[in-house]
Design a protein around this motif. Structure first.
Motif, PDB file in Angstrom:
ATOM      1  N   VAL A   1     -35.379  -6.016  14.356  1.00 47.79           N
ATOM      2  CA  VAL A   1     -35.001  -5.771  13.368  1.00 47.79           C
ATOM      3  C   VAL A   1     -33.817  -5.775  13.160  1.00 47.79           C
ATOM      4  CG1 VAL A   1     -35.538  -6.646  10.718  1.00 47.79           C
ATOM      5  CG2 VAL A   1     -37.354  -7.396  12.487  1.00 47.79           C
ATOM      6  N   VAL A   2     -32.674  -6.555  12.499  1.00 52.53           N
ATOM      7  CA  VAL A   2     -31.417  -5.410  12.630  1.00 52.53           C
ATOM      8  C   VAL A   2     -30.913  -6.047  11.196  1.00 52.53           C
ATOM      9  CG1 VAL A   2     -28.750  -5.462  13.675  1.00 52.53           C
ATOM     10  CG2 VAL A   2     -30.764  -5.823  15.579  1.00 52.53           C
ATOM     11  N   MET A   3     -30.113  -5.065  10.639  1.00 57.09           N
ATOM     12  CA  MET A   3     -30.054  -5.747   9.271  1.00 57.09           C
ATOM     13  C   MET A   3     -28.713  -4.058   8.512  1.00 57.09           C
ATOM     14  SD  MET A   3     -33.098  -4.143   6.400  1.00 57.09           S
ATOM     15  CE  MET A   3     -34.901  -5.546   6.517  1.00 57.09           C
TER      16      MET A   3
ATOM     17  N   ARG B   1     -34.542 -10.423   2.195  1.00 52.87           N
ATOM     18  CA  ARG B   1     -34.550  -8.976   3.126  1.00 52.87           C
ATOM     19  C   ARG B   1     -35.086  -8.702   3.766  1.00 52.87           C
ATOM     20  NH1 ARG B   1     -28.912  -9.470   2.651  1.00 52.87           N
ATOM     21  NH2 ARG B   1     -27.532  -9.448   0.721  1.00 52.87           N
ATOM     22  N   ALA B   2     -36.866  -8.346   2.778  1.00 50.06           N
ATOM     23  CA  ALA B   2     -37.639  -7.043   3.375  1.00 50.06           C
ATOM     24  C   ALA B   2     -38.406  -7.636   3.936  1.00 50.06           C
ATOM     25  CB  ALA B   2     -38.148  -6.296   2.353  1.00 50.06           C
ATOM     26  N   TYR B   3     -38.165  -8.934   4.382  1.00 52.45           N
ATOM     27  CA  TYR B   3     -40.042 -10.340   4.779  1.00 52.45           C
ATOM     28  C   TYR B   3     -39.690  -9.779   6.526  1.00 52.45           C
ATOM     29  CZ  TYR B   3     -42.645 -13.896   6.504  1.00 52.45           C
ATOM     30  OH  TYR B   3     -43.839 -14.151   7.462  1.00 52.45           O
ATOM     31  N   PRO B   4     -38.186  -9.789   7.057  1.00 57.85           N
ATOM     32  CA  PRO B   4     -38.285  -9.458   8.708  1.00 57.85           C
ATOM     33  C   PRO B   4     -39.058  -7.937   9.437  1.00 57.85           C
ATOM     34  CG  PRO B   4     -36.061 -10.545   8.200  1.00 57.85           C
ATOM     35  CD  PRO B   4     -36.748 -10.003   6.806  1.00 57.85           C
TER      36      PRO B   4
ATOM     37  N   ILE C   1     -34.763  -0.685   1.158  1.00 55.85           N
ATOM     38  CA  ILE C   1     -36.491  -0.791   1.551  1.00 55.85           C
ATOM     39  C   ILE C   1     -36.698   0.458   2.065  1.00 55.85           C
ATOM     40  CG2 ILE C   1     -37.947  -2.070   3.792  1.00 55.85           C
ATOM     41  CD1 ILE C   1     -35.147  -4.522   3.560  1.00 55.85           C
ATOM     42  N   LEU C   2     -36.431   1.293   2.466  1.00 56.24           N
ATOM     43  CA  LEU C   2     -36.405   2.951   3.276  1.00 56.24           C
ATOM     44  C   LEU C   2     -36.851   3.517   1.916  1.00 56.24           C
ATOM     45  CD1 LEU C   2     -33.859   2.542   6.469  1.00 56.24           C
ATOM     46  CD2 LEU C   2     -36.396   2.768   6.307  1.00 56.24           C
TER      47      LEU C   2
END
Length: 114
Positions: free
Chosen positions: A13-15, A92-95, A23-24
């Protein structure tokens, strides 16, 4: 800068760092390098799901307020197109959430920055 989340449980998963950081931060993890162990995955999933549920409630309220302001304002009805909506926290968080679920099932860790 990009952050690539890796796990044997799922595809990478790339963001963008700017999208992954909230998220982090929620998970109390450093954006530079880190790990969510299989033991931590359950708590991380619960925390993300709780935050997603709360953010969706706010998104619905914000959408209603925008609609009311667009169509019932001092200038009567406004038929102009509304602005493009930004991507929501939940989208954005789903993956990463999906990766965490699979990692928990397989007893794998999720790593980034390595």
């Amino acid at each position: 800068m990009l952050i690539t989340f890796k796990s044997k449980a799922a595809a990478d998963v790339v963001m963008y760092e700017s999208h992954a950081k909230p998220i982090l931060d929620l998970l109390h993890k450093d954006a530079g390098r880190g790990v969510i162990t299989s033991a931590e995955a359950g708590d991380a999933i619960a925390l993300l799901e709780k935050h997603i549920t709360a953010s969706k409630a706010h998104e619905a309220a914000d959408a209603l307020e925008r609609d009311v302001n667009a169509h019932h304002n001092a200038n009567t009805d406004d038929h102009n197109h509304e602005k493009i909506e930004p991507v929501s926290f939940s989208a954005r968080a789903y993956p990463l959430l999906d990766m965490l679920r699979e990692a928990k099932k397989g007893n794998y860790d999720v790593l980034w920055g390595v």
